[in-house]
Design a protein around this motif. Structure first.
Motif, mmCIF file in Angstrom:
data_model
loop_
_atom_site.group_PDB
_atom_site.id
_atom_site.type_symbol
_atom_site.label_atom_id
_atom_site.label_comp_id
_atom_site.label_asym_id
_atom_site.label_seq_id
_atom_site.Cartn_x
_atom_site.Cartn_y
_atom_site.Cartn_z
ATOM 1 N N SER A 26 27.348 36.024 1.725
ATOM 2 C CA SER A 26 28.228 35.197 0.900
ATOM 3 C C SER A 26 28.978 34.227 1.799
ATOM 4 C CB SER A 26 29.222 36.087 0.146
ATOM 5 O OG SER A 26 28.533 36.974 -0.697
ATOM 6 N N ALA A 41 34.389 37.709 1.816
ATOM 7 C CA ALA A 41 34.437 39.174 1.755
ATOM 8 C C ALA A 41 33.869 39.672 0.433
ATOM 9 C CB ALA A 41 35.878 39.644 1.910
ATOM 10 N N GLU A 42 33.307 40.871 0.450
ATOM 11 C CA GLU A 42 32.697 41.446 -0.748
ATOM 12 C C GLU A 42 33.700 41.673 -1.874
ATOM 13 O OE1 GLU A 42 30.302 44.879 -0.044
ATOM 14 O OE2 GLU A 42 29.395 44.001 1.731
ATOM 15 N N ASP A 43 34.972 41.860 -1.532
ATOM 16 C CA ASP A 43 35.974 42.149 -2.558
ATOM 17 C C ASP A 43 36.719 40.900 -3.042
ATOM 18 O OD1 ASP A 43 37.317 41.699 -0.206
ATOM 19 O OD2 ASP A 43 38.665 43.414 -0.396
ATOM 20 N N ASP A 44 36.233 39.707 -2.705
ATOM 21 C CA ASP A 44 36.860 38.463 -3.150
ATOM 22 C C ASP A 44 36.753 38.372 -4.681
ATOM 23 O OD1 ASP A 44 37.300 35.753 -3.945
ATOM 24 O OD2 ASP A 44 36.907 35.098 -1.903
ATOM 25 N N PRO A 45 37.864 38.268 -5.396
ATOM 26 C CA PRO A 45 37.823 38.260 -6.866
ATOM 27 C C PRO A 45 37.224 36.992 -7.466
ATOM 28 C CG PRO A 45 40.055 37.886 -6.091
ATOM 29 C CD PRO A 45 39.222 38.207 -4.879
ATOM 30 N N HIS A 47 34.448 35.505 -6.335
ATOM 31 C CA HIS A 47 33.050 35.378 -5.913
ATOM 32 C C HIS A 47 32.240 36.544 -6.474
ATOM 33 C CE1 HIS A 47 30.024 33.696 -3.152
ATOM 34 N NE2 HIS A 47 29.567 34.922 -3.107
ATOM 35 N N PRO A 49 29.338 39.029 -6.427
ATOM 36 C CA PRO A 49 28.429 39.509 -5.382
ATOM 37 C C PRO A 49 26.963 39.474 -5.842
ATOM 38 C CG PRO A 49 29.578 41.345 -6.384
ATOM 39 C CD PRO A 49 30.154 40.094 -6.979
ATOM 40 N N THR A 51 23.475 40.684 -6.839
ATOM 41 C CA THR A 51 23.033 41.911 -7.514
ATOM 42 C C THR A 51 21.516 41.954 -7.674
ATOM 43 O OG1 THR A 51 23.375 40.865 -9.672
ATOM 44 C CG2 THR A 51 25.188 42.183 -8.796
#
Length: 81
Positions: A26, A41-45, A47, A49, A51
């Motif tokens: 990402s 970051a994977e926890d970015d609200p 963005h 992820p 799948t």
């Protein structure tokens, strides 16, 4: 990966395949230059992820690239005939 495959395109290959790993990264890009400005970051609200599939399958005879499920289903139909 432990299921038999049959190429849905050439219909003859049951043994030679390439497994292509898909690893998503990402990133944030500059809209004008296209330069990557940051990794996200994977926890970015803001963005969503990735799948999609972890890997795809390529027939090493004719070159077709598809989802593994398509090769498995074609092999299952081929065994029933």
């Amino acid at each position: 990966m432990e299921s038999p495959y049959l190429c849905p395109s050439c219909g003859t290959n049951r043994t030679r395949f390439n497994l292509i790993q898909q690893v998503a990264q990402s990133v944030k890009k500059d809209p004008h230059t296209g330069e990557i400005t940051a990794t996200i970051a994977e926890d970015d609200p803001l963005h969503i992820p990735y799948t999609g599939e972890a890997y795809r399958v390529q027939c090493a005879v004719c070159g077709l690239i598809e989802a593994e499920e398509r090769f498995i289903k074609t092999a299952q139909r081929g065994l029933q005939i």
